[in-house]
Design a protein around this motif. Sequence first.
Motif, PDB file in Angstrom:
ATOM      1  N   GLN A 193      -8.929  14.624  13.204  1.00 35.15           N
ATOM      2  CA  GLN A 193      -7.985  13.511  13.163  1.00 35.15           C
ATOM      3  C   GLN A 193      -6.650  14.048  12.669  1.00 35.15           C
ATOM      4  O   GLN A 193      -6.566  14.654  11.600  1.00 35.15           O
ATOM      5  CB  GLN A 193      -8.501  12.407  12.246  1.00 35.15           C
ATOM      6  CG  GLN A 193      -9.784  11.767  12.759  1.00 35.15           C
ATOM      7  CD  GLN A 193     -10.375  10.750  11.785  1.00 35.15           C
ATOM      8  OE1 GLN A 193      -9.986  10.694  10.618  1.00 35.15           O
ATOM      9  NE2 GLN A 193     -11.320   9.958  12.260  1.00 35.15           N
ATOM     10  N   ILE A 194      -5.627  13.829  13.463  1.00 36.82           N
ATOM     11  CA  ILE A 194      -4.296  14.367  13.185  1.00 36.82           C
ATOM     12  C   ILE A 194      -3.328  13.207  13.003  1.00 36.82           C
ATOM     13  O   ILE A 194      -3.305  12.273  13.819  1.00 36.82           O
ATOM     14  CB  ILE A 194      -3.817  15.267  14.347  1.00 36.82           C
ATOM     15  CG1 ILE A 194      -4.805  16.413  14.576  1.00 36.82           C
ATOM     16  CG2 ILE A 194      -2.414  15.797  14.091  1.00 36.82           C
ATOM     17  CD1 ILE A 194      -4.543  17.212  15.845  1.00 36.82           C
ATOM     18  N   VAL A 195      -2.535  13.248  11.943  1.00 37.66           N
ATOM     19  CA  VAL A 195      -1.512  12.230  11.702  1.00 37.66           C
ATOM     20  C   VAL A 195      -0.140  12.881  11.871  1.00 37.66           C
ATOM     21  O   VAL A 195       0.107  13.980  11.361  1.00 37.66           O
ATOM     22  CB  VAL A 195      -1.646  11.619  10.296  1.00 37.66           C
ATOM     23  CG1 VAL A 195      -0.586  10.544  10.073  1.00 37.66           C
ATOM     24  CG2 VAL A 195      -3.042  11.010  10.111  1.00 37.66           C
ATOM     25  N   LEU A 196       0.738  12.188  12.609  1.00 37.24           N
ATOM     26  CA  LEU A 196       2.075  12.709  12.915  1.00 37.24           C
ATOM     27  C   LEU A 196       3.145  11.891  12.196  1.00 37.24           C
ATOM     28  O   LEU A 196       2.939  10.711  11.883  1.00 37.24           O
ATOM     29  CB  LEU A 196       2.325  12.660  14.419  1.00 37.24           C
ATOM     30  CG  LEU A 196       1.270  13.340  15.312  1.00 37.24           C
ATOM     31  CD1 LEU A 196       1.583  13.096  16.779  1.00 37.24           C
ATOM     32  CD2 LEU A 196       1.191  14.823  15.011  1.00 37.24           C
ATOM     33  N   GLU A 249      -5.427  -0.355   2.718  1.00 41.10           N
ATOM     34  CA  GLU A 249      -4.318   0.559   2.990  1.00 41.10           C
ATOM     35  C   GLU A 249      -3.406   0.714   1.771  1.00 41.10           C
ATOM     36  O   GLU A 249      -2.822   1.781   1.550  1.00 41.10           O
ATOM     37  CB  GLU A 249      -3.504   0.067   4.187  1.00 41.10           C
ATOM     38  CG  GLU A 249      -2.824  -1.269   3.967  1.00 41.10           C
ATOM     39  CD  GLU A 249      -2.236  -1.842   5.250  1.00 41.10           C
ATOM     40  OE1 GLU A 249      -1.008  -1.764   5.405  1.00 41.10           O
ATOM     41  OE2 GLU A 249      -2.999  -2.348   6.084  1.00 41.10           O
ATOM     42  N   TYR A 250      -3.318  -0.342   0.954  1.00 41.95           N
ATOM     43  CA  TYR A 250      -2.453  -0.260  -0.238  1.00 41.95           C
ATOM     44  C   TYR A 250      -3.094   0.614  -1.311  1.00 41.95           C
ATOM     45  O   TYR A 250      -2.421   1.397  -1.976  1.00 41.95           O
ATOM     46  CB  TYR A 250      -2.172  -1.655  -0.799  1.00 41.95           C
ATOM     47  CG  TYR A 250      -1.644  -2.633   0.230  1.00 41.95           C
ATOM     48  CD1 TYR A 250      -0.729  -2.233   1.204  1.00 41.95           C
ATOM     49  CD2 TYR A 250      -2.088  -3.954   0.258  1.00 41.95           C
ATOM     50  CE1 TYR A 250      -0.265  -3.117   2.160  1.00 41.95           C
ATOM     51  CE2 TYR A 250      -1.619  -4.852   1.210  1.00 41.95           C
ATOM     52  CZ  TYR A 250      -0.716  -4.432   2.157  1.00 41.95           C
ATOM     53  OH  TYR A 250      -0.267  -5.311   3.095  1.00 41.95           O
ATOM     54  N   LEU A 278      -5.074   3.021  -0.728  1.00 43.12           N
ATOM     55  CA  LEU A 278      -5.048   4.396  -0.239  1.00 43.12           C
ATOM     56  C   LEU A 278      -3.641   4.976  -0.198  1.00 43.12           C
ATOM     57  O   LEU A 278      -3.450   6.147   0.103  1.00 43.12           O
ATOM     58  CB  LEU A 278      -5.655   4.452   1.173  1.00 43.12           C
ATOM     59  CG  LEU A 278      -7.166   4.198   1.245  1.00 43.12           C
ATOM     60  CD1 LEU A 278      -7.595   3.903   2.679  1.00 43.12           C
ATOM     61  CD2 LEU A 278      -7.934   5.389   0.704  1.00 43.12           C
ATOM     62  N   GLY A 279      -2.639   4.130  -0.490  1.00 41.94           N
ATOM     63  CA  GLY A 279      -1.263   4.613  -0.487  1.00 41.94           C
ATOM     64  C   GLY A 279      -0.659   4.716   0.894  1.00 41.94           C
ATOM     65  O   GLY A 279       0.337   5.429   1.084  1.00 41.94           O
ATOM     66  N   ASN A 280      -1.248   4.000   1.896  1.00 39.94           N
ATOM     67  CA  ASN A 280      -0.745   4.089   3.265  1.00 39.94           C
ATOM     68  C   ASN A 280       0.133   2.907   3.653  1.00 39.94           C
ATOM     69  O   ASN A 280       0.471   2.741   4.823  1.00 39.94           O
ATOM     70  CB  ASN A 280      -1.909   4.173   4.252  1.00 39.94           C
ATOM     71  CG  ASN A 280      -2.771   5.379   4.020  1.00 39.94           C
ATOM     72  OD1 ASN A 280      -2.311   6.382   3.492  1.00 39.94           O
ATOM     73  ND2 ASN A 280      -4.044   5.283   4.382  1.00 39.94           N
ATOM     74  N   GLY A 281       0.476   2.067   2.695  1.00 41.93           N
ATOM     75  CA  GLY A 281       1.315   0.911   2.991  1.00 41.93           C
ATOM     76  C   GLY A 281       1.812   0.290   1.699  1.00 41.93           C
ATOM     77  O   GLY A 281       1.358   0.636   0.603  1.00 41.93           O
ATOM     78  N   THR A 282       2.759  -0.637   1.835  1.00 42.04           N
ATOM     79  CA  THR A 282       3.343  -1.307   0.680  1.00 42.04           C
ATOM     80  C   THR A 282       3.045  -2.792   0.760  1.00 42.04           C
ATOM     81  O   THR A 282       3.364  -3.432   1.772  1.00 42.04           O
ATOM     82  CB  THR A 282       4.868  -1.095   0.644  1.00 42.04           C
ATOM     83  OG1 THR A 282       5.140   0.304   0.665  1.00 42.04           O
ATOM     84  CG2 THR A 282       5.472  -1.714  -0.606  1.00 42.04           C
ATOM     85  N   PRO A 283       2.410  -3.374  -0.267  1.00 42.68           N
ATOM     86  CA  PRO A 283       2.089  -4.805  -0.220  1.00 42.68           C
ATOM     87  C   PRO A 283       3.335  -5.672  -0.345  1.00 42.68           C
ATOM     88  O   PRO A 283       4.386  -5.216  -0.792  1.00 42.68           O
ATOM     89  CB  PRO A 283       1.163  -4.983  -1.430  1.00 42.68           C
ATOM     90  CG  PRO A 283       1.550  -3.895  -2.368  1.00 42.68           C
ATOM     91  CD  PRO A 283       1.970  -2.742  -1.526  1.00 42.68           C
ATOM     92  N   LEU A 286      -2.953   4.100   9.070  1.00 40.13           N
ATOM     93  CA  LEU A 286      -2.617   5.430   9.571  1.00 40.13           C
ATOM     94  C   LEU A 286      -2.960   5.505  11.051  1.00 40.13           C
ATOM     95  O   LEU A 286      -4.031   5.049  11.470  1.00 40.13           O
ATOM     96  CB  LEU A 286      -3.408   6.513   8.827  1.00 40.13           C
ATOM     97  CG  LEU A 286      -2.992   6.857   7.404  1.00 40.13           C
ATOM     98  CD1 LEU A 286      -3.927   7.932   6.850  1.00 40.13           C
ATOM     99  CD2 LEU A 286      -1.549   7.333   7.338  1.00 40.13           C
ATOM    100  N   ILE A 287      -2.066   6.075  11.855  1.00 35.12           N
ATOM    101  CA  ILE A 287      -2.354   6.294  13.269  1.00 35.12           C
ATOM    102  C   ILE A 287      -3.013   7.660  13.404  1.00 35.12           C
ATOM    103  O   ILE A 287      -2.426   8.690  13.062  1.00 35.12           O
ATOM    104  CB  ILE A 287      -1.063   6.213  14.112  1.00 35.12           C
ATOM    105  CG1 ILE A 287      -0.483   4.794  14.026  1.00 35.12           C
ATOM    106  CG2 ILE A 287      -1.354   6.575  15.566  1.00 35.12           C
ATOM    107  CD1 ILE A 287       0.835   4.617  14.756  1.00 35.12           C
ATOM    108  N   LEU A 288      -4.272   7.646  13.877  1.00 36.89           N
ATOM    109  CA  LEU A 288      -5.077   8.859  13.954  1.00 36.89           C
ATOM    110  C   LEU A 288      -5.142   9.340  15.402  1.00 36.89           C
ATOM    111  O   LEU A 288      -5.522   8.589  16.298  1.00 36.89           O
ATOM    112  CB  LEU A 288      -6.500   8.589  13.450  1.00 36.89           C
ATOM    113  CG  LEU A 288      -6.628   7.894  12.093  1.00 36.89           C
ATOM    114  CD1 LEU A 288      -8.101   7.690  11.754  1.00 36.89           C
ATOM    115  CD2 LEU A 288      -5.937   8.690  11.005  1.00 36.89           C
ATOM    116  N   HIS A 289      -4.778  10.624  15.621  1.00 38.04           N
ATOM    117  CA  HIS A 289      -4.849  11.240  16.937  1.00 38.04           C
ATOM    118  C   HIS A 289      -6.077  12.139  16.956  1.00 38.04           C
ATOM    119  O   HIS A 289      -6.201  13.035  16.117  1.00 38.04           O
ATOM    120  CB  HIS A 289      -3.583  12.053  17.206  1.00 38.04           C
ATOM    121  CG  HIS A 289      -2.317  11.281  17.005  1.00 38.04           C
ATOM    122  ND1 HIS A 289      -1.814  11.005  15.745  1.00 38.04           N
ATOM    123  CD2 HIS A 289      -1.467  10.713  17.893  1.00 38.04           C
ATOM    124  CE1 HIS A 289      -0.699  10.295  15.865  1.00 38.04           C
ATOM    125  NE2 HIS A 289      -0.466  10.103  17.158  1.00 38.04           N
TER     126      HIS A 289
END
Length: 883
Positions: free
Chosen positions: A503-506, A47-48, A50-55, A543-546
């Motif tokens: 897949q949709i991210v909100l 996730e880090y 991919l830029g989806n979180g901060t370590p 990422l939360i995927l809908h």
Amino acid sequence: MKSQDIRKAYLNFFESKGHLIVPSAPIVLKDDPTLMFNNSGMAQFKEYFLGNGTPKSPRIADTQKCLRVSGKHNDLEDVGFDTYHHTMFEMLGNWSFGDYFKKEALAWAWEFLTEVLKLDKDRLYVSVFEGNPAENVPFDQEAFDIWKQYVSEDRIILGNKKDNFWEMGDQGPCGPCSEIHIDLRTEAERNAVSGRDLVNADHPQVVEIWNNVFMEFNRKADGSLEKLPAQHVDTGMGFERLCMAMQNVTSNYDTDVFTPLIAKVEEITGLKYTSNDAMTSRDLSIQEEQNKTNIAIRVIVDHVRAVAFAIADGQLPSNTGAGYVIRRILRRAIRYGFTFLGTKEPFINKLVEVLANQMGEFFPEIKSQQQLVTNVIREEEASFLRTLEQGLQLLDKVVAETSGKEVSGEKVFELYDTFGFPKDLTALILKEKGYSFNETEFETELQKQKARSRAASEVTTDDWKVLIDGNVETFVGYDQTENNVKITRIRKVDSKKDGVLYQIVLNATPFYPEGGGQVGDKGTLVSANETIEIIDTKKENNLILHFAKQLPENIEAGFVAKVNTDLRTSTSKNHSATHLMHLALRNILGTHVEQKGSLVNPNYLRFDFSHFSKVSNEELRQVEASVNQQIEAQLQLVEHRNIPIKEALDKGAMALFGEKYGDNVRMIEFGESKELCGGIHVKNTADIWHFKIVSEGAVAAGIRRVEAITGDAVKDFYTSQENTLAEIKEVLKNPQDVLKSVASLQDDNAKLKKQLEQLVKEKIEGLKNTLVTDFQEINGIQFLAKQVDLSMSSTKDLAQAIGTSKPNAFVFLASVEDNVPNIHCYISKGLVAEKGLNAGNVIRELGKLIDGNGGGQPFFASGKGKNMNGIAAALEKAVEFIK
């Protein structure tokens, strides 16, 4: 240096360079749908990248438990044949997330190997990426120039994309890498052939020990590369190979990572493991036998590590998914012991104690879960040894039905696919009997199966279309089931299994993503002009995927995200009841009870837990009563969000083995029940209404499973029970005492059954006496083919009784039961041996005439079909087998 000292030296070195030391993530992944197992050091940090979180820190170091059963160099079937590839291994890693880059990574790698560990510089070679003009990726000049400060140019090797360009997958972060290889051959061997020529040539003593990956690019769906906004370092060093280099041996299995396990196998089997260097016998047959022993022992000590750590992290062997992989690894080890070490009883479980003593200090889960791991492996061993025995019987049957000396490859594949009977074991047994099998046919069937599997799992994923930049996605579902949202990114996923989904991210979703055993929320996205159904919610790389079957016409519009509250409410009742039941089980059965898996959905809850015996009915009643007491006590939910994990544990919260927790956690309290949990819960236990256990059973050795229901499902359950009781009363003419009436019926039924059995015996005896006179002698064989008026089982008994009454008998009987035709063939054992007659072949051939099939042994077989009109033709054709 001992292996424990090497591990500590590595972590201490990188701690001195400003790295935060973090524990290994579980070997079994539960929050990444793209991977079954942690197969590399970087998996827990995806996730880090991919830029989806901060370590927690821009610099991190660790040693990660990894498991690989396929891919470059180490397909499962090859492990054990060489001395340096494994299923489970440790990956020492240091990581930079947008901090240092090539200069520091390569300098520290060289410093650690040559100054801290003092490895011989003359044995080391390095490689850099040669570039790929087709993909517009240049030669890695920077890495090349850095290495020139430490080694001569003749020790720098240019590597192609296969060897020196690392990719997370078909899409995602990637970049060039620089490997460090070591030459462990003797001085004479090194003088004869340069180690440079053996790098990446699969030489067992010239091996890669460290890979420095420089993540600079992002691979898009169309295959093109784009620069990442930040540059990262991802390094991995094979711990077992490093130990080999440090302990001056030429095999990973000769290091103290494996030697204690090997010594235990030697003690159990009475056989000796001999390293390749120590094999001095000039007798090739002796060397060949010793090599078989060596391979078997390597397989076993490698595989027990993978299986034991997977079970300790919560993955039990099973017939699907990750559990099937673990079962397959263990069965391969059992099979090698069975075939090459002569072990006919469970023994691999005895290695767990050695493993726990050896690695428990750094990986405490293997120590705390030692008894459970031992029990599960022992039960799996016993089960598969029974399967091997069945397989041997089936193989005997296949051989008996084979004309000539070559067995059908399709039959061998059926044994492999249906019964787990390994191909090489089949080949070995057939060879001993003077048979072989058609390997081409086997491979054809295997490739068909693989093609079906690939087709079923084939997925095409588009690139993300980003509508709003930055990490703006948050979860608000603990407090809201409805929220105004914007879509931040979308992508299309096309799979054979599910078809086209989006897949949709909100930006601020109330939808709970599947996790912790709880299913994902469903609901809708509503705008002024349309409603989009959300069919599932999952989490991937933070990422939360809908998931939706269609996209909104205007993806940039504002939406109201609405969770299906009926489903959410039912799910929350089941989830909270799971916590209450966990506490009840520990109070009633003992504190050894630990959660080993769960499923929480709107309809029911499933809870797996460690326990050594069946839970009695009385204990289940006590558990039910305890949970319902907590419900009636109207316990208020106490939720601690984002508190330090140490504080939560100090408060008495239960943490589950195999789960990955951060520094801050969420803690859920209902009275005495205190657990770390990210799921959705009721506000008060009274909301659950009632709790009812519907089943209890075994999942594996030492693991039990309870299924239960709550709320409306309990109401429906009791309504159904009440209706069933009313129907029973009506059938019984409304007796005053239903139980007494049913017991009386059972007694009457038992008496009638005995009378019927006696009448059938008399009927069979009468038919036997009648039919004895109907035998015809044909070619010295007493032949009889008749249709009789009996049940299938009674016809079978009659065929055997009448067949044994005559020498050289060939009996073929048919009957009809409930409109189902059945046929039976008895052949005297003397005819089977002398004439080569086979009852199984008779039934298979004549079964076609009644649209059925069957089988059995050469002297007796049975079958059934669908076409009663075919019986006459079958009776008429039976005589052809003896004419």
